[in-house]
Design a protein around this motif. Structure first.
Motif, mmCIF file in Angstrom:
data_model
loop_
_atom_site.group_PDB
_atom_site.id
_atom_site.type_symbol
_atom_site.label_atom_id
_atom_site.label_comp_id
_atom_site.label_asym_id
_atom_site.label_seq_id
_atom_site.Cartn_x
_atom_site.Cartn_y
_atom_site.Cartn_z
ATOM 1 N N SER A 1 0.820 -1.209 0.000
ATOM 2 C CA SER A 1 0.000 0.000 0.000
ATOM 3 C C SER A 1 0.856 1.262 0.000
ATOM 4 C CB SER A 1 -0.944 0.005 1.200
ATOM 5 O OG SER A 1 -0.206 -0.097 2.417
ATOM 6 N N LEU B 1 1.639 2.446 -3.461
ATOM 7 C CA LEU B 1 0.525 3.159 -4.094
ATOM 8 C C LEU B 1 0.504 4.616 -3.641
ATOM 9 C CD1 LEU B 1 -2.253 0.442 -3.603
ATOM 10 C CD2 LEU B 1 -1.006 0.921 -5.701
ATOM 11 N N LEU C 1 0.093 2.713 -10.704
ATOM 12 C CA LEU C 1 -0.114 2.642 -9.261
ATOM 13 C C LEU C 1 -0.750 3.927 -8.737
ATOM 14 C CD1 LEU C 1 3.205 0.940 -8.076
ATOM 15 C CD2 LEU C 1 1.043 -0.121 -8.760
ATOM 16 N N CYS D 1 -4.416 3.926 -9.476
ATOM 17 C CA CYS D 1 -5.121 3.038 -8.544
ATOM 18 C C CYS D 1 -5.365 3.746 -7.216
ATOM 19 C CB CYS D 1 -4.305 1.762 -8.318
ATOM 20 S SG CYS D 1 -4.229 0.660 -9.739
ATOM 21 N N ALA D 2 -4.317 4.416 -6.706
ATOM 22 C CA ALA D 2 -4.461 5.134 -5.441
ATOM 23 C C ALA D 2 -5.489 6.248 -5.553
ATOM 24 C CB ALA D 2 -3.107 5.697 -5.011
ATOM 25 N N ASP E 1 -6.966 -0.530 -3.751
ATOM 26 C CA ASP E 1 -5.764 -0.849 -2.974
ATOM 27 C C ASP E 1 -5.331 -2.308 -3.099
ATOM 28 O OD1 ASP E 1 -7.745 -2.078 -1.518
ATOM 29 O OD2 ASP E 1 -7.446 -0.910 0.310
#
Length: 432
Positions: free
Chosen positions: A69, A72, A174, A177-178, A183
């Motif tokens: 995480s 990200l 990434l 996505c964040a 996640d």
């Protein structure tokens, strides 16, 4: 650089326009044996097989399939502000069109006391694949995730190939996505990613549906696993068709043909026109523009392939016949009466009208989705959208009186099919 196909003398009664404009070879069956091996390895050996395949095929040794995480968060923090603003606007526009596609449940009383309700139910868990290949397709993250979120999908996992430099997917993927709140991200590419989604492996639980474009191996894996999981489509090479008359701006047409050719050697770029002058001008513009672009070699390769051509037609009526038969992923109409002509288009993934609606805006932030049917599949399939993630369920609610009113019809049809037990399922209720 680009060939010409002259259909002006073609007999409308006998010509097969789809065969007249061939596509690049995309032989999924040719790799099916190897993909079967990959899928079987992931099914039987799980994470160990994925780690070995990733090292063999991507040159990356994975310590963990799942992206931490922190990676990200760091990627989003480091994202160029201009790129972030562009992604946010793309998300805003796509979310608006997706929300407009949502429909409330509705009920129909087909007879007194006999109610059928149409209910839309989202898929529970979806695996989204984002390809790497020639370019990190950060926009595809948006196009896959937003309609799934708007549809109400409760669990979203995303996978993209790792880069050799970091062992993680590209930082822009990434970051997207964040930005979208996804996640659960995996650093797995190719057929092994599709197999991971379909069978489950390690931290990745199996999904109900796999979506997203990819290379030949990804497409073969989706074909192989269809049924075990749902899929959106078997995506092939990118393609554009431009229907244009002598009012079109040659420089714009050439730029738009170049746009899809930039995806690589099997991508298709097609101009359908009734103007020799435009054909000449576009060809001249292509020579000029391709030489000035960063990826000139792969663009020239695509434009020079058998799948790309300038198609000469008698008039726009014949032009419409050609583009309807071709059923392009992207169709631009650059004519005097573009809106009127577009109403006669039956087969296209997405339609772009006039000189100021280039395919590139659809790739990024038109508000439409760029995950579209390819290889002629637009004659029977739609692009990705909210409804791709929704199942339609009928809820049947009959009273005793409503069932009695139709009981004789049920029994008659059951007897006609020699299925008396079906009829008894209704008649027995009234024999007490």
């Amino acid at each position: 650089m680009i060939r010409r196909i002259d259909l002006r003398d073609a007999d409308p009664a006998s010509v097969d326009y789809r065969a007249s404009v061939p596509r690049a070879e995309f032989d999924v069956e040719a790799v099916m044996h190897r993909v079967q091996e990959i899928v079987d390895a992931v099914r039987t050996r799980g994470v160990d097989a994925i780690v070995e395949l990733t090292e063999e095929l991507d040159g990356v040794r994975l310590d963990d399939l799942r992206v931490p995480s922190e990676a990200l968060v760091r990627s989003l923090e480091a994202l160029d502000p201009g790129v972030r603003a562009a992604l946010e606007e793309s998300v805003r526009r796509l979310r608006a069109t997706c929300e407009a596609d949502l429909e409330d449940d509705h009920s129909i009383e087909v007879a007194p006391g006999a109610v059928v309700t149409h209910r839309s139910v989202p898929v529970d868990r979806v695996g989204l694949y984002v390809p790497g290949g020639l370019a990190p397709l950060v926009s595809t993250v948006v196009m896959n995730v937003v309609p799934a979120q708007v549809a109400g999908v409760r669990s979203i996992a995303l996978s993209a190939p790792p880069t050799r430099e970091t062992g993680l997917p590209d930082a822009s993927i990434l970051a997207a996505c964040a930005l979208l709140g996804v996640d659960e991200v995996y650093a797995v590419g190719g057929a092994q990613a599709v197999a991971m989604f379909a069978h489950g492996a390690g931290p990745c639980r199996r999904v109900d549906m796999v979506i997203g474009p990819g290379n030949l191996y990804v497409t073969a894996a989706k074909r192989l696993l269809r049924g075990l999981v749902g899929i959106d489509s078997e995506a092939g090479p990118s393609e554009i068709a431009v229907l244009a008359d002598d009012s079109a701006e040659a420089a714009f047409v050439a730029a738009d043909l170049l746009t899809e050719a930039e995806h690589g050697g099997t991508s298709a770029a097609l101009l359908v026109t009734d103007s020799d002058v435009l054909a000449d001008d576009v060809e001249a513009e292509l020579e000029k523009q391709v030489g000035a672009t960063r990826h000139s070699a792969r663009i020239a390769d695509a434009l020079g392939g058998e799948q790309s051509a300038i198609v000469l037609v008698r008039d726009m009526d014949q032009g419409l016949d050609v583009v309807n038969a071709y059923a392009s992923e992207h169709l631009e109409i650059q004519t005097r009466d573009a809106a009127a002509l577009s109403s006669r288009v039956r087969n296209a993934g997405a339609i772009f009208l006039g000189s100021w609606s280039p395919v590139a805006v659809g790739d990024y932030c038109a508000g439409s989705n760029h995950v579209l049917p390819t290889a002629g599949c637009a004659c029977h399939s739609s692009g990705l959208g909210v409804k791709s993630f929704l199942k339609q369920v009928h809820v049947v609610d009959y009273t005793r009186e409503a069932l009695a009113a139709v009981a004789d019809h049920v029994v008659a049809l059951a007897e006609a099919e020699d299925l008396p037990g079906h009829g008894a399922g209704v008649s027995s209720r009234f024999e007490r």
